[in-house]
Design an enzyme around this catalytic site. Sequence first.
Site, PDB file in Angstrom:
ATOM      1  N   ASP A  20     -76.841  65.736 113.402  1.00  0.00           N
ATOM      2  CA  ASP A  20     -77.279  66.168 114.627  1.00  0.00           C
ATOM      3  C   ASP A  20     -75.688  66.769 115.345  1.00  0.00           C
ATOM      4  OD1 ASP A  20     -78.431  66.742 117.310  1.00  0.00           O
ATOM      5  OD2 ASP A  20     -79.425  64.548 117.539  1.00  0.00           O
ATOM      6  N   TRP A  21     -76.076  67.641 116.337  1.00  0.00           N
ATOM      7  CA  TRP A  21     -75.046  68.356 116.626  1.00  0.00           C
ATOM      8  C   TRP A  21     -74.015  67.418 117.524  1.00  0.00           C
ATOM      9  CZ3 TRP A  21     -77.915  70.797 113.810  1.00  0.00           C
ATOM     10  CH2 TRP A  21     -77.821  72.345 113.744  1.00  0.00           C
TER      11      TRP A  21
END
Length: 732
Positions: free
Chosen positions: A233-234
Site C-alpha cells: 500500500d502507498w
Amino acid sequence: MTKDKIEKLISQLTLQEKVGMIHGNGFFVTKGVERLGIPPFRTSDGPRGVRKDFENDAWKDIGLSYDYVSYLPCNSALAATWNRALSHAAGKLLGKEARGRGKDMILAPGINIMRTPLCGRSFEYMGEDPYLVSEMVVPLIQGIEENDVAACVKHFAVNNQETRRLDVDVDVSERALREIYLPGFEAAVRRGKVKGVMGAYNKLRGTHCCHHDYLLNEILRKEWGFAGITISDWGGVHDTGEALMNGLDMEMSVTSDFDAYYMAEPLIRMIEDGEVDRKKALAKIDEKVRHILNVMDKLHMLGGDRCAGGYNDYEDKAALRQAARESIVLLKNDREILPLCRKKIRKLLVVGENANRQHAPGGGSAEIKALYEITPLMGIQMLLGGNTEVVYKPGYYNEDIGNIWADSGDSENGQADSLKQDDGAVQSSPEPAADTVSEERLRRQKEMNERYLQDALEAAKDADAVIFVGGLTHDYDTEGKDRADMKLPYGQDRLITELLKVRPDTVVTLVAGSPVDMSAWLDDVSALVFSWYAGMEGGIALAEVLFGAFNPSGHLPETFPVSEKDCPASAVGEFPGGDKVCYNEDIFVGYRYYDTCDVATAFPFGYGLSYTDFVMTGIRAEVIEDTVESKGVKVSFDISNIGSRAGAQVAQIYVADKYPRVKKAAKELKAFEKIYLEAGETREVTLMLEREAFTYYDEESHSFKVDAGSYMLLLAKNAEEIVDITEIEFEV
C-alpha cells in the site's frame, strides 16, 4: 515468452535496473528498462473506476479532460446484488477502462471483511461474510483481467479499521484469520488467478503486513501458489531488510523522493555495505523482478498483441445501470406505499441533500473523475418528465465539515496528508465538537438546519408524495478515518421524524456505504429503501425502483445492527483499540455473532424485500458417494413467484453443525443463488455444497477438517428468516 527468455532478461539487468523495477519512480509507475524492451509498470486506483491522473511527482491533478471515466457502483453495492454475473460485467468494464487509460494494474478490488460498521472504507469492501466475498470477488477479478490488466486484490490482511491504520497491531486467532479474514483472498488467488495482491498498512502480530513473512511467503506463495506481484500500500513499507526478505515485490508510496524509498537506494547501500548476505539479497531481488516480468509477459507487455481497451463507451453503461438497480435494497414496505404511481402524482416533493449530491469525487483514493453522475433528483425528474412538478428542498445543511481529502495546501490532495497525521487517522463525529470547529460555524450550521427543516415541512403539506433522500457522504464514508458512531449526520434524525409526523407516507431513502442508526424513526416509517454509492447510473436506477419500473432485488451483504454498541467488534472485541487491537470476538463476526448470541438487529444479513412474493419449499439433500470427502452435497428445493409481477429472490443455504465438537457459529452461509421468476412461475433449483462448506480450521493440526455427525441445511431468505430445513449425516 518462455521461462528461459525471462531468465535471460534477468541476467542482462544491472542491479540498479532491477531495483528501479521494484519501487515507484512516480506516484503510480515504476522504472522500465528501455534498452531491453521492458516498459514501466503503471498502476491506478481504484475500486469504483480508474482514478484521475496526477503529475508524476506531485499530487496535482493534470487538469486535462481525457481522464473522465465511468463511475462504477462501490464494492458494497456490487456485493448487495448477490449476482455473480453482474460482478463479472463490472470487472470487465473496469478492466477495459483501465487498459484504455494505459494502465497495467488496477488497484482493486477491496475485500477486507467488514468487522465493524464504523470502518471508513466499508463502502470499498464486499460485506461481512467470507463466502459471499469469495463468490463475488472471483468473477470481478476474472472480468478485469480479460483486458490484459492485472487486478490487485487488497488489503492483505486484517485491515479492518482506519484509526491508526499505519501502525495498529492486530491480534487475532489463527482460526479466525483462516475462517473469516483470509478466505476471500485465497479465492482470489486460487480461483480468480489474480495477478496482484496489495499488502495492508497495519501490523499483524507485531509485523507490518507489507513485509510479513508468514502472510506473503508462507501463506500467499507457498500454500496458495500465488505467482503474481505483491505490492505495498502507498507508504506501507517501514524496513528495508524486511521488505527485501519477506515477500514484497514492489514498493509504492506518497512522497516524491523516489530514490529514498526503502527498496531503492537504501537497498543498494545495504548490499554494498555488507549489511546483508549479498548472494541471498541478489537472489531475492531477482525473485521480485521475476514475478514482475512474469506478470508483464501475461499482460503482453513484453511483446505480442495486447488488448487496447477503451473507455466511456455508452454501450457499457447498461451494465452499470443494471448493477445499480440490483444493488438497491427494499428494507420496508409495510403499507405497500411503494412503488409510487407516477400517474397519480402531479406534485412531488424531494427532500434531502443527498438527492442533489454527487459522490464520485469523494472517499479518498476511491475518488472518481466521473464522465457524469445521475443524482437521485436528476433520475426522478428524468423518469417522471414534464407532467409532474418536482419540488426540491435540502431539508438539512451540509457544510462539508471534516473532509480530510479536500484540496489542502501544497499537496493539492489529501493523499499524502492522510499519512502525516500523528495517529495515522482521525475519528470524526456527526456533530463536530466546539474545540475543532468555530462557534460561529456551529451556530450557522444549527440556524441553517432549522431554516431548511421548516421549509421542507411546509412544502410537504401540499405535495402528492414525499421522498426523502439522506444518509451519509464521503465526509464519513472515507479513507483515513472511521466514524465515531452510526448516527446520521446533519440533524437528519429530527428531520425524518418531523417529516413522518406531517406525512406518514414519506418514502425514506438512504444513500450510504455502510449501516446507519435508524432507531429514532424506524418504527414510524412504512417505506424504506437503502441505496449505496451506486455509480454514475445510480440516480436513475433508484428512480426506477421507487416508481416501479424495476422490481428491487438487492440483499444486504452485512448486518445492520441497531447500534454500533451491538457490533461484536465493540461489544466483545476491541474497536478501535490503541497500539494494539484484539479481535476477541474471534470467528463471531457479523451475523455469526448476532445469531449465536441472540442479539437483535435492525435488519439481518441477506435481507431484502421485493414488490412480489416468493415461496421456497421442499429442501432435500444428497451426500454424493456417501462421503463429504468426495464431491460434497447436492441440495435441491422449489421456488415459486406467487405475486403479480416478475422479480428475483436470493435463495440462501446456511449450514449448522447439530452437535459441534468445537465452538461454532449457529449457522454459516455456504451457498446462494439469485433466481429470476415470472409471475406465477415455479422452478426447481439445485446447488452444490463442496467439502469446504462443512469444515472448520483446527489450530492443532493447522488444517481445515470435517467432523462426522449431523448437519442441518437451512433454506433461507436471510439470516433470520429460515423457510425450510433438512438434515444430513456424514461418516468421515
